[in-house]
Design a protein around this motif. Structure first.
Motif, PDB file in Angstrom:
ATOM      1  N   ASP A  31       0.603  -1.945  -0.122  1.00 21.34           N
ATOM      2  CA  ASP A  31       0.218   0.460  -0.177  1.00 21.34           C
ATOM      3  C   ASP A  31       0.914   1.369  -0.174  1.00 21.34           C
ATOM      4  O   ASP A  31       1.472   1.752   0.732  1.00 21.34           O
ATOM      5  CB  ASP A  31      -0.631   0.053   1.470  1.00 21.34           C
ATOM      6  CG  ASP A  31      -1.564   0.985   1.349  1.00 21.34           C
ATOM      7  OD1 ASP A  31      -2.170   2.067   0.424  1.00 21.34           O
ATOM      8  OD2 ASP A  31      -2.770   1.234   2.050  1.00 21.34           O
ATOM      9  N   ASP A  32       0.910   2.370  -1.025  1.00 23.40           N
ATOM     10  CA  ASP A  32       1.642   3.177  -1.280  1.00 23.40           C
ATOM     11  C   ASP A  32       3.412   2.180  -1.389  1.00 23.40           C
ATOM     12  O   ASP A  32       3.487   1.474  -1.952  1.00 23.40           O
ATOM     13  CB  ASP A  32       1.225   3.855  -0.490  1.00 23.40           C
ATOM     14  CG  ASP A  32       1.769   5.183  -0.324  1.00 23.40           C
ATOM     15  OD1 ASP A  32       2.360   6.218  -1.361  1.00 23.40           O
ATOM     16  OD2 ASP A  32       1.514   6.969  -0.321  1.00 23.40           O
ATOM     17  N   GLY A  33       3.888   3.924  -1.210  1.00 25.51           N
ATOM     18  CA  GLY A  33       5.451   2.840  -1.065  1.00 25.51           C
ATOM     19  C   GLY A  33       6.102   2.760  -2.830  1.00 25.51           C
ATOM     20  O   GLY A  33       7.539   2.127  -2.573  1.00 25.51           O
ATOM     21  N   PHE A  34       5.780   3.614  -3.980  1.00 28.80           N
ATOM     22  CA  PHE A  34       6.310   3.503  -5.040  1.00 28.80           C
ATOM     23  C   PHE A  34       7.236   4.536  -4.595  1.00 28.80           C
ATOM     24  O   PHE A  34       8.443   4.132  -5.569  1.00 28.80           O
ATOM     25  CB  PHE A  34       4.859   4.228  -6.090  1.00 28.80           C
ATOM     26  CG  PHE A  34       5.488   4.323  -7.341  1.00 28.80           C
ATOM     27  CD1 PHE A  34       5.569   3.267  -7.793  1.00 28.80           C
ATOM     28  CD2 PHE A  34       5.998   5.291  -7.880  1.00 28.80           C
ATOM     29  CE1 PHE A  34       5.571   2.618  -9.172  1.00 28.80           C
ATOM     30  CE2 PHE A  34       5.772   5.129  -9.436  1.00 28.80           C
ATOM     31  CZ  PHE A  34       6.430   3.736  -9.921  1.00 28.80           C
ATOM     32  N   GLN A  35       7.154   5.255  -3.889  1.00 32.72           N
ATOM     33  CA  GLN A  35       8.857   6.220  -4.054  1.00 32.72           C
ATOM     34  C   GLN A  35       9.583   6.173  -2.750  1.00 32.72           C
ATOM     35  O   GLN A  35      10.501   6.555  -2.622  1.00 32.72           O
ATOM     36  CB  GLN A  35       8.299   7.940  -3.975  1.00 32.72           C
ATOM     37  CG  GLN A  35       7.404   8.494  -5.091  1.00 32.72           C
ATOM     38  CD  GLN A  35       6.389   8.652  -5.188  1.00 32.72           C
ATOM     39  OE1 GLN A  35       5.484   8.224  -4.430  1.00 32.72           O
ATOM     40  NE2 GLN A  35       5.798   8.780  -6.101  1.00 32.72           N
ATOM     41  N   ASN A  36       8.919   4.933  -1.998  1.00 34.00           N
ATOM     42  CA  ASN A  36       9.829   4.344  -1.054  1.00 34.00           C
ATOM     43  C   ASN A  36      10.916   3.093  -1.603  1.00 34.00           C
ATOM     44  O   ASN A  36      10.378   1.910  -1.746  1.00 34.00           O
ATOM     45  CB  ASN A  36       9.278   3.785   0.248  1.00 34.00           C
ATOM     46  CG  ASN A  36      10.286   3.229   1.218  1.00 34.00           C
ATOM     47  OD1 ASN A  36      10.909   2.717   1.209  1.00 34.00           O
ATOM     48  ND2 ASN A  36       9.779   4.108   2.712  1.00 34.00           N
ATOM     49  N   PRO A  37      12.069   3.131  -1.569  1.00 31.78           N
ATOM     50  CA  PRO A  37      12.983   1.754  -1.481  1.00 31.78           C
ATOM     51  C   PRO A  37      13.440   0.558  -0.924  1.00 31.78           C
ATOM     52  O   PRO A  37      14.401   0.231  -1.818  1.00 31.78           O
ATOM     53  CB  PRO A  37      14.358   2.986  -1.697  1.00 31.78           C
ATOM     54  CG  PRO A  37      14.615   3.525  -0.784  1.00 31.78           C
ATOM     55  CD  PRO A  37      12.622   4.014  -1.060  1.00 31.78           C
ATOM     56  N   ALA A  38      12.353   0.612  -0.164  1.00 31.85           N
ATOM     57  CA  ALA A  38      12.834  -0.695   1.172  1.00 31.85           C
ATOM     58  C   ALA A  38      12.452  -1.955   0.895  1.00 31.85           C
ATOM     59  O   ALA A  38      13.018  -2.825   0.378  1.00 31.85           O
ATOM     60  CB  ALA A  38      12.045  -0.608   1.799  1.00 31.85           C
TER      61      ALA A  38
END
Length: 328
Positions: free
Chosen positions: A141-148
């Protein structure tokens, strides 16, 4: 986060403030690009990232619900991993019926009615927890700009009426990153809106989308409630409350007033008592969204009606083809 109105002007008419703030937008975009150069965790099962390019809501939650239903119908054990915006728990923790929105966020509470949901500030830890619990496909859910976490498939959700705003990055516009940069990482784009909104998106942004595009709209779920003629006082703490109020009018309600709250705003006893008194004085019924209902204190849930909407796709073929490529 709700965007100021000037963010949504067409790219050809950016306005004075966006032009003045453009250098700060370049800095924001550069910071996002640096963050995305980090190497993330690669899960042992497919991970579908449902995100967007703009700050604020675009329809991710109903999209995730639709994906849960689609993947479950294909026989897969689907888990959701969320940051739990607005919640205080760090996680990873599996959301249960005992959790409140102030602990894990309103969206995880809502989504947990459809399948296992994990809240984790560290998304990689949340994905590992879901894997260990038997997930065979994970919806991020979301995280498109999160590299984790490295996604197996990236689905960008867009409000068709608003598109990508003025095409500028925060604070000059609504974008978390430039359109071309974000869409270069996307596998699919889903635009949500009615026919007029889809046509507007085509005219302004259609040429920028080089990946398969899905079109959908949000429709009220028929639950035996006849809304026509009902006097209601509505409240909504979502990215665009006006869209919810318009949906109610489309169902034929007599909207006494709509109270627009901040996105994810917690519903205090003082606020609810004020709304209840106003509704009683107007002989109206309190109504809210499904996401806002997840933030209602237990004692208030029987007092407030919920208008439930679901995502309807005219054509699932592009998504089904992408799932087939993932072995789903």
């Amino acid at each position: 986060m709700r965007a100021p109105g000037f963010w949504w002007r067409a790219p050809s008419h950016p306005g004075l403030w966006p032009r003045l703030l453009a250098p700060l937008g370049w800095v924001y975009a550069a910071a996002t690009a640096r963050r995305l150069r980090q190497t993330g965790y690669r899960a042992s099962v497919p991970v579908i990232c449902v995100g967007n390019l703009v700050a604020g809501g675009a329809g991710k939650t109903p999209t995730i619900i639709a994906l849960i239903e689609r993947l479950t119908a294909r026989g897969h054990a689907v888990h959701v991993v969320s940051r739990g915006y607005g919640g205080r728990l760090e996680g990873p923790v599996r959301v249960t019926s005992d959790h409140q929105a102030e602990e894990v966020g309103d969206e995880p509470v809502l989504l947990s009615a459809f399948g296992p949901v994990w809240v984790a500030k560290d998304r990689a830890e949340g994905v590992r927890a879901a894997e260990a619990a038997g997930a065979r496909v994970i919806l991020l859910d979301d995280g498109f700009q999160n590299p984790a976490v490295l996604p197996s498939l990236g689905l960008v959700v867009v409000d068709a009426a608003k598109g990508f705003g003025n095409g500028r990055c925060i604070p000059a516009g609504p974008l978390r990153e430039p359109v071309a940069v974000g869409l270069a990482r996307a596998d699919l784009v889903l635009t949500i809106g009615d026919a007029a909104a889809q046509a507007r998106f085509d005219a302004i942004w259609g040429a920028a989308v080089a990946v398969p595009r899905l079109q959908a709209r949000l429709e009220p779920l028929q639950m035996g409630m006849d809304w026509a003629g009902q006097r209601v006082l509505a409240f909504a703490g979502i990215a665009d409350p006006s869209r919810f109020f318009a949906t109610l009018r489309g169902e034929g309600v007599e909207l006494v007033r709509g109270e627009a709250l901040s996105d994810h705003e917690m519903l205090s006893e003082t606020l609810l008592r004020r709304l209840e008194a106003e509704a009683a004085g107007a002989s109206a019924q309190l109504v809210t969204t499904e996401k806002d209902a997840a933030r209602l204190p237990p004692a208030w849930r029987p007092k407030v009606l919920t208008l439930v909407v679901r995502l309807r796709l005219a054509d699932w073929s592009a998504l089904d083809a992408a799932l087939d490529r993932l072995g789903l």
